[in-house]
Scaffold this motif. Structure first.
Motif, PDB file in Angstrom:
ATOM      1  N   LEU A  38       0.832  -1.209   0.000  1.00  0.00           N
ATOM      2  CA  LEU A  38       0.000   0.000   0.000  1.00  0.00           C
ATOM      3  C   LEU A  38       0.866   1.258   0.000  1.00  0.00           C
ATOM      4  CD1 LEU A  38      -2.687  -1.149   2.570  1.00  0.00           C
ATOM      5  CD2 LEU A  38      -3.028  -0.846   0.119  1.00  0.00           C
ATOM      6  N   ALA A  39       2.049   1.171   0.610  1.00  0.00           N
ATOM      7  CA  ALA A  39       2.900   2.362   0.714  1.00  0.00           C
ATOM      8  C   ALA A  39       3.767   2.572  -0.523  1.00  0.00           C
ATOM      9  CB  ALA A  39       3.785   2.246   1.953  1.00  0.00           C
ATOM     10  N   TYR A  40       4.211   1.513  -1.144  1.00  0.00           N
ATOM     11  CA  TYR A  40       5.272   1.661  -2.155  1.00  0.00           C
ATOM     12  C   TYR A  40       4.946   1.162  -3.552  1.00  0.00           C
ATOM     13  CZ  TYR A  40       7.992   2.439   2.051  1.00  0.00           C
ATOM     14  OH  TYR A  40       8.441   2.919   3.245  1.00  0.00           O
ATOM     15  N   CYS A  41       3.878   0.404  -3.717  1.00  0.00           N
ATOM     16  CA  CYS A  41       3.647  -0.220  -5.023  1.00  0.00           C
ATOM     17  C   CYS A  41       2.841   0.700  -5.937  1.00  0.00           C
ATOM     18  CB  CYS A  41       2.896  -1.534  -4.823  1.00  0.00           C
ATOM     19  SG  CYS A  41       2.688  -2.481  -6.321  1.00  0.00           S
ATOM     20  N   ARG A  42       3.295   0.809  -7.171  1.00  0.00           N
ATOM     21  CA  ARG A  42       2.550   1.616  -8.136  1.00  0.00           C
ATOM     22  C   ARG A  42       1.376   0.817  -8.700  1.00  0.00           C
ATOM     23  NH1 ARG A  42       7.768   4.241 -10.010  1.00  0.00           N
ATOM     24  NH2 ARG A  42       8.094   2.464 -11.375  1.00  0.00           N
ATOM     25  N   GLY A 112      11.290  -2.902 -11.127  1.00  0.00           N
ATOM     26  CA  GLY A 112      10.493  -2.916  -9.911  1.00  0.00           C
ATOM     27  C   GLY A 112       9.356  -1.921 -10.023  1.00  0.00           C
ATOM     28  N   GLY A 113       8.207  -2.273  -9.442  1.00  0.00           N
ATOM     29  CA  GLY A 113       7.036  -1.410  -9.548  1.00  0.00           C
ATOM     30  C   GLY A 113       6.840  -0.504  -8.359  1.00  0.00           C
ATOM     31  N   SER A 114       7.961  -0.068  -7.769  1.00  0.00           N
ATOM     32  CA  SER A 114       7.812   0.761  -6.579  1.00  0.00           C
ATOM     33  C   SER A 114       7.971   2.230  -6.929  1.00  0.00           C
ATOM     34  CB  SER A 114       8.838   0.367  -5.520  1.00  0.00           C
ATOM     35  OG  SER A 114      10.139   0.577  -6.018  1.00  0.00           O
ATOM     36  N   ARG A 115       7.243   3.034  -6.183  1.00  0.00           N
ATOM     37  CA  ARG A 115       7.370   4.463  -6.363  1.00  0.00           C
ATOM     38  C   ARG A 115       8.668   4.925  -5.707  1.00  0.00           C
ATOM     39  NH1 ARG A 115       6.931   7.212  -1.958  1.00  0.00           N
ATOM     40  NH2 ARG A 115       6.016   6.232  -0.127  1.00  0.00           N
ATOM     41  N   THR A 116       9.185   6.065  -6.162  1.00  0.00           N
ATOM     42  CA  THR A 116      10.378   6.621  -5.542  1.00  0.00           C
ATOM     43  C   THR A 116      10.022   7.169  -4.184  1.00  0.00           C
ATOM     44  OG1 THR A 116      11.138   7.218  -7.715  1.00  0.00           O
ATOM     45  CG2 THR A 116      12.254   8.244  -5.866  1.00  0.00           C
ATOM     46  N   ARG A 117      10.796   6.807  -3.192  1.00  0.00           N
ATOM     47  CA  ARG A 117      10.497   7.297  -1.840  1.00  0.00           C
ATOM     48  C   ARG A 117      10.794   8.782  -1.728  1.00  0.00           C
ATOM     49  NH1 ARG A 117      11.868   3.683   3.235  1.00  0.00           N
ATOM     50  NH2 ARG A 117      10.528   5.274   4.065  1.00  0.00           N
TER      51      ARG A 117
ATOM     52  N   ARG B  57      -6.014   6.735  -3.888  1.00  0.00           N
ATOM     53  CA  ARG B  57      -5.354   7.309  -2.710  1.00  0.00           C
ATOM     54  C   ARG B  57      -6.253   7.209  -1.478  1.00  0.00           C
ATOM     55  NH1 ARG B  57      -4.605  12.970  -4.000  1.00  0.00           N
ATOM     56  NH2 ARG B  57      -3.375  13.132  -2.113  1.00  0.00           N
ATOM     57  N   LEU B  58      -7.516   7.584  -1.643  1.00  0.00           N
ATOM     58  CA  LEU B  58      -8.429   7.541  -0.499  1.00  0.00           C
ATOM     59  C   LEU B  58      -8.654   6.098  -0.042  1.00  0.00           C
ATOM     60  CD1 LEU B  58     -10.215   9.580   1.170  1.00  0.00           C
ATOM     61  CD2 LEU B  58     -12.130   8.582  -0.068  1.00  0.00           C
ATOM     62  N   SER B  59      -8.715   5.188  -0.993  1.00  0.00           N
ATOM     63  CA  SER B  59      -8.980   3.788  -0.657  1.00  0.00           C
ATOM     64  C   SER B  59      -7.811   3.174   0.106  1.00  0.00           C
ATOM     65  CB  SER B  59      -9.268   2.986  -1.931  1.00  0.00           C
ATOM     66  OG  SER B  59     -10.450   3.464  -2.533  1.00  0.00           O
ATOM     67  N   ILE B  60      -6.595   3.580  -0.236  1.00  0.00           N
ATOM     68  CA  ILE B  60      -5.425   3.111   0.511  1.00  0.00           C
ATOM     69  C   ILE B  60      -5.514   3.599   1.965  1.00  0.00           C
ATOM     70  CG2 ILE B  60      -2.926   3.453   0.786  1.00  0.00           C
ATOM     71  CD1 ILE B  60      -2.718   3.210  -2.293  1.00  0.00           C
ATOM     72  N   LYS B 131      -1.457   9.553   5.848  1.00  0.00           N
ATOM     73  CA  LYS B 131      -1.172  10.983   5.690  1.00  0.00           C
ATOM     74  C   LYS B 131      -0.619  11.274   4.294  1.00  0.00           C
ATOM     75  CE  LYS B 131       1.075  14.899   7.889  1.00  0.00           C
ATOM     76  NZ  LYS B 131       1.915  15.371   8.996  1.00  0.00           N
ATOM     77  N   ARG B 132       0.266  10.380   3.822  1.00  0.00           N
ATOM     78  CA  ARG B 132       0.899  10.572   2.516  1.00  0.00           C
ATOM     79  C   ARG B 132      -0.126  10.537   1.387  1.00  0.00           C
ATOM     80  NH1 ARG B 132       4.079   6.093   2.252  1.00  0.00           N
ATOM     81  NH2 ARG B 132       5.732   7.048   3.446  1.00  0.00           N
TER      82      ARG B 132
END
Lengths: 117, 156
Positions: A38-42, A112-117, B57-60, B131-132
């Motif tokens: 949820l945090a990093y995957c595009r 890799g399908g991760s977003r840039t941090r 975004r909202l769903s995450i 938050k992000r």
């Protein structure tokens, strides 16, 4: 690369979504932590995971992933497959470990399908 | 999960700019249904024609909030409102509260149990990730009373 080619590369069984194997996959992401997905995957990435709980499918739905490949021959329970069918998310199962599966896909040119941090 | 359809007077009684309102109940400890509210809200946003990037975004954020309730609280009500130029959500739980919000907002800080981690959550990413992914994020918590999250995503 089409999902059908990934199926062949990783020797996958297709658990559901047989009619969507022509999906074009451009990126991959691997994690057992759904929080990391949820945090990093595009969006539109392929997820490789060893987590077979219902949250794996809800994560794929919410994060708009293309498909999920479960490693180590793992398979989610039948009611989870029903949710994936309803959401039109293809689920596959590979005998490969997470490390091996990632290595095979990386060697085939996947980023890799991760977003840039 | 139980779902409460809004009565007409729910929307009528809400601020004038609310175009859509629906409330959902989340039950603490109910891992088997964890994610259903976020999935349902996402389907509603699609039906309403909300921009897919905003909806994602909202769903995450909703999914993280839902799992937090399941992991830590007795129950919560998640209220979705589409209003003006934003989609906003309030999650008010009946739970233990958060003693140190600053600490809880740090990536990687976690009080999760082994079961929570085995489910793929509890890595200390939830609140920072919420938050992000939102344009407005507020958190209030009373130890022994519960936690209320208010967040929103602007509609593109």
């Amino acid at each position: 690369m089409r999902l059908s080619e990934i199926r062949d590369l990783l020797e996958c069984d297709v658990l559901c979504g047989e009619d969507r194997l022509d999906l074009e996959i451009e990126e991959c992401f691997a994690a057992d932590l759904m929080s990391d997905v949820l945090a990093y995957c595009r969006p539109n990435a392929l997820l490789l995971t060893g987590l077979t709980g219902v949250q794996s499918v809800h994560t794929a739905d919410v994060a708009e992933l293309a498909a999920v490949v479960y490693v180590n021959r793992k398979r989610p329970a039948g009611h989870i497959l029903d949710i994936a069918r309803e959401k039109e998310i293809p689920l596959l199962s590979t005998p490969r470990t997470l490390y091996e599966a990632c290595g095979i896909l990386r060697a085939s040119g996947f980023a890799g399908g991760s977003r840039t941090r | 999960m139980t779902q409460e359809r809004p009565r007409e007077d729910d929307v009528a009684g809400a601020p004038a700019d609310v175009l859509y309102r629906e409330a959902f109940r989340i039950s603490g400890g109910d891992y088997e249904h964890g994610g259903e509210v976020a999935a349902r809200v996402k389907a509603i946003l699609k039906e309403l024609g909300i921009d897919p990037a905003c909806s994602r975004r909202l769903s995450i954020a909703n999914f993280e909030a839902e799992m937090n309730v399941i992991m830590y609280a007795e129950s919560a009500d998640l209220v979705l409102e589409v209003a003006g130029d934003e989609v906003r959500v309030t999650v008010a739980d009946r739970g233990p509260g958060i003693p140190d919000i600053g600490l809880a907002m740090q990536e990687g800080y976690s009080t999760a149990t082994a079961e929570m981690r085995a489910r793929g959550f509890g890595a200390g990413m939830g609140l920072p990730n919420m938050k992000r992914n939102t344009d407005r994020f507020e958190i209030e918590s009373v130890v022994g009373g519960g936690t209320t999250l208010r967040y929103a995503v602007r509609i593109a």
